[in-house]
Motif scaffolding. Structure first.
Motif, short mmCIF file in Angstrom:
data_model
loop_
_atom_site.label_atom_id
_atom_site.label_comp_id
_atom_site.label_asym_id
_atom_site.label_seq_id
_atom_site.Cartn_x
_atom_site.Cartn_y
_atom_site.Cartn_z
N GLU A 26 0.82 -1.20 0.00
CA GLU A 26 0.00 0.00 0.00
C GLU A 26 0.86 1.26 0.00
O GLU A 26 0.56 2.22 -0.70
CB GLU A 26 -0.91 -0.03 1.21
N LEU A 86 2.23 1.68 -3.40
CA LEU A 86 1.19 2.13 -4.33
C LEU A 86 0.97 3.63 -4.18
O LEU A 86 0.83 4.35 -5.18
CB LEU A 86 -0.10 1.36 -4.02
N PRO A 92 -3.98 -0.89 -9.15
CA PRO A 92 -5.42 -0.78 -9.44
C PRO A 92 -5.68 -0.62 -10.93
O PRO A 92 -5.87 0.50 -11.42
CB PRO A 92 -5.82 0.47 -8.64
N GLU A 136 -14.60 -22.96 12.51
CA GLU A 136 -15.32 -22.55 13.71
C GLU A 136 -16.82 -22.79 13.61
O GLU A 136 -17.60 -22.25 14.40
CB GLU A 136 -15.07 -21.06 13.97
N LYS A 151 -20.63 -7.53 3.82
CA LYS A 151 -20.36 -6.32 4.59
C LYS A 151 -18.95 -5.79 4.25
O LYS A 151 -18.76 -4.61 4.03
CB LYS A 151 -20.45 -6.65 6.08
N LEU A 196 -18.11 -2.04 1.43
CA LEU A 196 -17.30 -0.82 1.59
C LEU A 196 -16.47 -0.56 0.33
O LEU A 196 -16.40 0.56 -0.17
CB LEU A 196 -16.35 -0.99 2.77
N LEU A 197 -15.88 -1.66 -0.15
CA LEU A 197 -15.05 -1.56 -1.36
C LEU A 197 -15.88 -1.05 -2.53
O LEU A 197 -15.48 -0.16 -3.28
CB LEU A 197 -14.47 -2.94 -1.68
N ALA A 202 -18.74 0.57 -2.32
CA ALA A 202 -19.27 1.90 -2.08
C ALA A 202 -18.24 2.99 -2.41
O ALA A 202 -18.60 4.07 -2.84
CB ALA A 202 -19.67 2.02 -0.61
N GLU A 203 -16.98 2.65 -2.22
CA GLU A 203 -15.95 3.66 -2.48
C GLU A 203 -15.92 4.05 -3.95
O GLU A 203 -15.50 5.10 -4.33
CB GLU A 203 -14.57 3.14 -2.06
N ASN A 237 -21.86 9.20 -2.43
CA ASN A 237 -21.06 8.01 -2.15
C ASN A 237 -21.39 7.44 -0.76
O ASN A 237 -21.26 8.13 0.25
CB ASN A 237 -19.58 8.40 -2.23
N GLU A 238 -21.81 6.19 -0.74
CA GLU A 238 -22.22 5.58 0.54
C GLU A 238 -21.05 5.45 1.52
O GLU A 238 -21.22 5.58 2.72
CB GLU A 238 -22.83 4.20 0.29
N ALA A 239 -19.88 5.18 0.96
CA ALA A 239 -18.71 5.05 1.83
C ALA A 239 -18.40 6.39 2.50
O ALA A 239 -18.05 6.45 3.68
CB ALA A 239 -17.51 4.58 1.02
N TYR A 260 -9.61 -1.63 5.33
CA TYR A 260 -11.06 -1.91 5.37
C TYR A 260 -11.41 -2.51 6.72
O TYR A 260 -11.58 -3.71 6.86
CB TYR A 260 -11.46 -2.84 4.22
N LEU A 290 -11.22 6.32 4.03
CA LEU A 290 -11.76 6.52 2.69
C LEU A 290 -10.76 7.28 1.81
O LEU A 290 -10.50 6.87 0.68
CB LEU A 290 -13.08 7.32 2.80
N TRP A 342 -9.04 5.93 -1.49
CA TRP A 342 -9.21 6.68 -2.75
C TRP A 342 -7.86 6.99 -3.37
O TRP A 342 -7.68 6.89 -4.57
CB TRP A 342 -9.98 7.98 -2.48
N SER A 389 -5.10 5.33 -2.98
CA SER A 389 -4.50 4.10 -3.52
C SER A 389 -5.08 3.77 -4.89
O SER A 389 -4.42 3.19 -5.74
CB SER A 389 -4.76 2.92 -2.59
N ASN A 390 -6.35 4.13 -5.09
CA ASN A 390 -6.99 3.84 -6.37
C ASN A 390 -6.94 5.02 -7.33
O ASN A 390 -7.65 5.03 -8.33
CB ASN A 390 -8.44 3.42 -6.15
N LYS A 394 -12.13 12.70 -6.43
CA LYS A 394 -13.07 12.54 -5.30
C LYS A 394 -12.37 12.92 -4.00
O LYS A 394 -12.98 13.52 -3.11
CB LYS A 394 -13.55 11.09 -5.23
#
Lengths: 753, 289
Positions: free
Chosen positions: A369, A372, A394, A732, A745, A749-750, A752-753, B56-58, B236, B247, B251, B253-254, B259
């Motif tokens: 990360e 990146l 990405p 488990e 869930k 998030l992923l 939604a972003e 945006n929901e996030a 995450y 967030l 963002w 990273s992508n 945004k």
């Protein structure tokens, strides 16, 4: 305060001046002329395993090849002629030659073992000296506690012998006596002769022996550090006979050293290691190249033998000292294909400097990360790489944001010159534009008895077959998984592409089916596992990791799973087929040796899947677009891809070269052996004869690859989330419904972003 | 004479202005500009980026969590800090170890994170402790959970924030309390004021300027808690601790710089408005006095 402002302005103006001066200096530097140039002589194809490469007193080059004999070249390695010596040919024909060294006068010392085994079944090595006029004399090396010693001749023709026990001896030919020179701590791999010293190198250190005083000099710290930095935890001499480091001495007590990093000059005991050539500017930087020998010619020119290619390095005053252009190439992790492409491109374009940067390097380096983020910062600032390996980056975002240039023209041009698996090459084509090009890939395979694996068409049939296996085999592993996460990872190999819908949401039904099947399979596997099975599995895993296994998951390799299956018929094994020579050939050979071992591509929830391991892209902001595209063309070329070791090339010609590496494709039903190896699984020794791929094997691989349709980049966020929750289901007893909610869930998030 | 004075003023201001311009104004102006453009090509898109961010929901989740965190943590920290400060100032021996209270701030985040992981992991100390308690109470077992990957993560993060900032806040309160003239409080006591009357009528009004400073500092520090959240649970984490910085980090990273710029401008604006409102409130209170 005024004084402070004045100081600041002086400082700023000084910075301005110095930066201008720096730029001017840099400009001047680029105009400086003179640099080493490399000329490659595609040498003798008969060279297979080179035991020694040297220059004789009369300037002739000489090579002794283990399988094909003695060769000489009078034109610096451009042309080679075989030296026919009757007795030597007989020895070669009737015996196994373990080691050899050519004397400066053309004589040869060697050790050989007749193919007829001794009474106790061991090889019976004998030692001989062959004079330049072809007379063989037996060498009495009694006292050298070694079966296959290593030999070196000094420039004066004195023979030095190193034993398996790390002792170096000087052999006096006249009275056939051995004098012990030194006892090293590790195997002696390299000996170089200087005017006053003998340099002895092992894989972790060096010794400096003073010829006059006959004593060891204090450690040469710089040389030791060079060895450590170059080799790391590896070996100086490879089993193939090649070296990671070469050394040759001069009469001036200067030592010349060659490695992937370049050619260096070092004055023994001195404080500098002067770099004469930067490896990445020449073919020296290619990690697939193994060095066999180095010769220093007049005018500080060098000849280096790599495989059957001789590289001649000579100083060219008309070449700019620093290449005029720079091409910046990036990959998140070190990639052997990229490295080779850099080297080949560098050699073909000496006016360009290719800067290859790896994001994650070293154990304490930055995380993916962090890499990146710094890469994105560079790219946003317009200083990013020109060419990228898009794995771990990405890709979708880069494509959407117009970060990548169209490569359609490049691949069309490449396809005119060489043959490709075009459906793979153009898999990411969109509206006539190709911005990302898969260069290499792997596929999932399943192994087992023919009647078993022919029944396996999907997950349900796999479960049914494994149930049968468990009924027949009540104890031990049935698929060599041993752990819940390995079951999940194995199944994911052919299921993961089906887990997301087109809009990126989780395909709940598919995930549910996967988790149910995984749970059933894990229950079946677990039922018969004994403590010793788990211990064996853990030790296998540790061993393969400690051996620096290059793959992401050592036990997912089809080579390893195949060996388990071959040793334990009846099991069903799943793995990734990574390469032609080390994996496909082995599986095909085992198939030829045992009727109970078969393999085929694995279809679980998805079929015709492949995993790209290198995806090339060119930055749309690159200032060297043409050069970048040229680099991608080099990357796709057979010359680069034919040596890929950990993945299959998208270039058909390269694949053909890999398949015919040890000889032409055999006829169907014909088993032509080219080698073999022994291994041990579950404490059962097994030996595998390696056969050349035959027409049937060739047809299988070609038709399978031509049929591949679904590219899948492994270990994405969705896959990771499913495997994490899946582990809870298996270990488990988490409810599958709850697991799916947890996955949704995480993924939401992923999305939604 | 006047122009000479202006020149001197300007001379004194120049270094700060230069620094603020280079390190804040110009980069922030660039962010504002980018918030109206596409990420890479720099094409003008008007308020599209803002629309996308608000839809945006996030972003909605992250903004909600960030506000929720600030609303819960700020009053809690301020009150606890004040309570401890009162305790410290009333017990003479505790003054001697004031520097000890700053220790949590000196501990590197990586160490804090390691402790959190060891404590709140599924096989961590907390679960072991609870299992022991359950054993003592005669209950067969308890459901062990990975606190940092469950809704309990929010409570852990609040605790982490309070633990780390409490000492610092308390010191600020202690300094403010000690600066109140003893003569005034003694005089009030002589006039018959009890302890609570002294506190609410005499001390508290004099502590209000410090309250403003503490509020602003605590508010800004609340954004730093992302570091721990990120190191413990990654990019995450559980929904409950998914903050705006998560967030923005993802963002970036992508390469969603467009945004991210719009989000940063919104966030910056909200913080600034909040601080201005707080200042205005204080100014009004000051004036009314």
């Amino acid at each position: 305060m005024m004084a402070a402002i004045l100081c600041l302005s002086v400082l700023l103006s000084a910075c301005g001046n110095s930066s201008q001066e720096f730029l001017k200096a840099e400009e001047n530097q680029t105009k400086k002329m003179g640099r080493y140039r490399e000329e490659r002589y595609e040498g003798n194809e008969e060279f297979t395993k080179i035991l020694h490469f040297t220059q004789l007193e009369d300037g002739t080059l000489a090579v002794f090849d283990q399988q094909n004999g003695y060769y000489c070249s009078k034109d610096k390695g451009k042309n080679w002629e075989k030296k026919e010596i009757k007795i030597l040919e007989e020895r070669r024909y009737n015996s196994y030659i373990g080691a050899a060294s050519i004397a400066p006068d053309g004589g040869l010392v060697y050790c050989y073992s007749p193919y007829v085994e001794s009474e106790n079944g061991e090889l019976n090595y004998q030692y001989a000296y062959l004079s330049p006029d072809g007379v063989e004399m037996e060498l009495n090396l009694e006292g050298v506690d070694s079966t296959v010693p290593q030999f070196w001749f000094s420039p004066e023709g004195i023979l030095y012998v190193a034993s398996d026990n790390c002792v170096l001896y000087r052999f006096d030919k006249d009275n056939a006596t051995l004098t012990k020179i030194l006892q090293a701590d590790n195997r002696i791999d390299l000996v170089s002769f200087l005017k006053s010293y003998i340099i002895i190198c092992t894989s972790d250190t060096s010794y400096v022996y003073d010829i006059e005083t006959k004593e060891l000099k204090p450690d040469d710290e710089l040389l030791n550090r060079f060895i450590k930095d170059t080799i790391g935890d590896g070996f100086l001499k490879h089993p193939s006979g090649g070296y990671s480091i070469l050394a040759c001495g001069t009469t001036e007590d200067n030592l010349y050293l060659t490695s992937n990093n370049g050619i260096f000059r070092h004055s023994v005991g001195g404080g500098t290691m002067e770099q004469l050539m930067e490896g990445t500017l020449y073919s020296l930087g290619d990690p697939s190249e193994v060095f066999y020998g180095m010769i220093l010619l007049e005018n500080q020119e060098f000849l280096i033998l790599k495989g059957n290619v001789v590289s001649h390095f000579f100083y060219d005053e008309t070449m700019p000292t620093v290449p005029e252009k720079t091409l910046y190439v990036f990959s998140m992790e070190k990639d052997e294909i990229m490295q080779r492409a850099v080297s080949v491109f560098q050699e073909e374009n000496p006016e360009v400097y290719v800067k290859y940067e790896v994001g994650i390097s070293g154990e304490n380096g930055p995380t993916k990360e962090e890499c990146l983020k710094s890469l994105n910062t560079e790219m946003m600032a317009g200083k990013g790489p020109d060419v990228l390996n898009l794995i771990d980056l990405p890709i979708t975002s880069y494509v959407e944001k117009g970060m990548l240039a169209d490569l359609d023209e490049v691949i069309t041009e490449a396809a005119k010159e060489e043959q490709f698996f075009e459906q793979i090459l153009k898999v990411y084509e969109k509206n006539g534009s190709v911005q990302t090009v898969p260069v290499a890939f792997q596929i999932p395979v399943i192994m087992g008895k023919g009647e078993q694996i022919s029944q396996i068409k999907d997950l349900n049939t796999l479960v049914a077959e494994l149930e049968k296996v468990r009924r027949e085999k009540t104890e031990g592993s049935i698929m060599y998984a041993h752990a819940a996460d390995y079951v999940l990872k194995m199944l994911a190999l052919s299921c993961a592409p089906s887990w997301t819908l087109e809009d990126g949401r989780v395909a709940e039904d598919q995930v549910k089916e996967f988790l149910i099947a995984a749970k059933e399979i894990w229950t079946l596997e677990k039922e018969g596992l004994r403590e010793e099975d788990i211990k064996k599995y853990e030790s296998d895993l540790n061993m393969r990791t400690s051996f620096g296994d290059n793959s992401d998951d050592p036990l997912l390799q089809s080579y390893f799973q195949g060996l388990q299956n071959y040793a334990n018929p009846g099991m069903i094994s799943i793995g990734k087929l990574n390469s032609a020579d080390t994996e496909f050939n082995v599986l095909c050979s085992m198939q030829k040796m045992s009727k109970e071992f078969r393999f085929q591509s694995f279809s679980g929830q998805a079929e015709k899947i492949y995993y790209p391991t290198l995806i090339a892209g060119v930055s749309s902001q690159s200032k060297e677009t043409e050069l970048s595209k040229k680099f991608v063309k080099t990357l796709l070329s057979a010359r680069v891809l034919e040596k890929s070791q950990y993945s299959f090339p998208v270039n058909k010609d390269a694949l053909e070269a890999q398949l015919t590496l040890h000889g032409a494709i055999a006829k169907e039903g014909e088993n032509k052996q080219y080698g073999g190896f022994s291994a041990s699984t579950d404490d059962k020794p097994i030996s595998v004869n390696l056969y050349l791929p035959n027409e049937k094997d060739y047809e299988w691989i070609m038709s399978t690859f031509l049929d591949l349709k679904v590219p899948y980049i492994r270990e994405g966020m969705v896959e990771t989330a499913i495997l994490e929750s899946g582990k809870k289901v298996l270990e488990e007893n988490m409810e599958i419904g709850d697991a799916i909610q947890e996955i949704k869930k995480k993924v939401s998030l992923l999305l939604a972003e | 004479m006047r122009s000479k004075k202006s020149l001197v003023k300007f001379t004194f201001l120049t270094p700060s202005l230069l620094g603020i311009s280079v390190f804040f104004v110009i980069p922030y102006a660039d962010v504002i500009k980018r918030s109206f453009q596409t990420a890479v090509t720099g094409k003008w898109v008007g308020i599209d980026n803002y629309k996308r961010v608000f839809e945006n929901e996030a972003f909605q989740l992250a903004a909600f969590n960030t506000i929720k965190f600030a609303v819960i943590c700020l009053p809690l920290l301020i009150l606890l800090g004040l309570l401890f400060a009162l305790l410290v100032t009333s017990v003479p021996k505790m003054k001697g170890i004031q520097s000890f209270y700053l220790l949590p701030m000196a501990i590197p985040s990586a160490t804090v994170v390691l402790v959190w992981k060891l404590t709140f992991d599924k096989l961590g100390f907390l679960n072991l402790f609870l299992a022991d308690i359950a054993g003592i109470l005669g209950r067969s077992s308890i459901v062990q959970q990975d606190y940092m990957n469950s809704s309990a993560a929010f409570a852990v993060l609040v605790f982490s924030y309070i633990w780390k900032n409490l000492g610092y806040t308390m010191i600020l309160w202690v300094v403010a309390l000690l600066s109140i003239s003893l003569e005034i409080t003694e005089a009030a006591k002589m006039d018959g004021a009890n302890r609570s009357q002294v506190f609410f009528q005499i001390k508290l009004p004099q502590l209000l300027p410090t309250l403003y400073t503490i509020s602003v500092l605590s508010f800004l520090n609340s954004f730093k808690v992302f570091r721990e959240a990120y190191l413990v649970a990654g990019a995450y984490p559980d929904d409950s601790i998914y903050m705006l910085q998560h967030l923005f980090n993802n963002w970036f990273s992508n390469l969603e710089v467009d945004k991210m710029a719009a989000g940063a401008v919104i966030m910056g604006s909200v913080i600034m408005i909040g601080i201005f409102l707080l200042q205005k409130l204080w100014d009004e209170k000051g004036d009314s006095k």
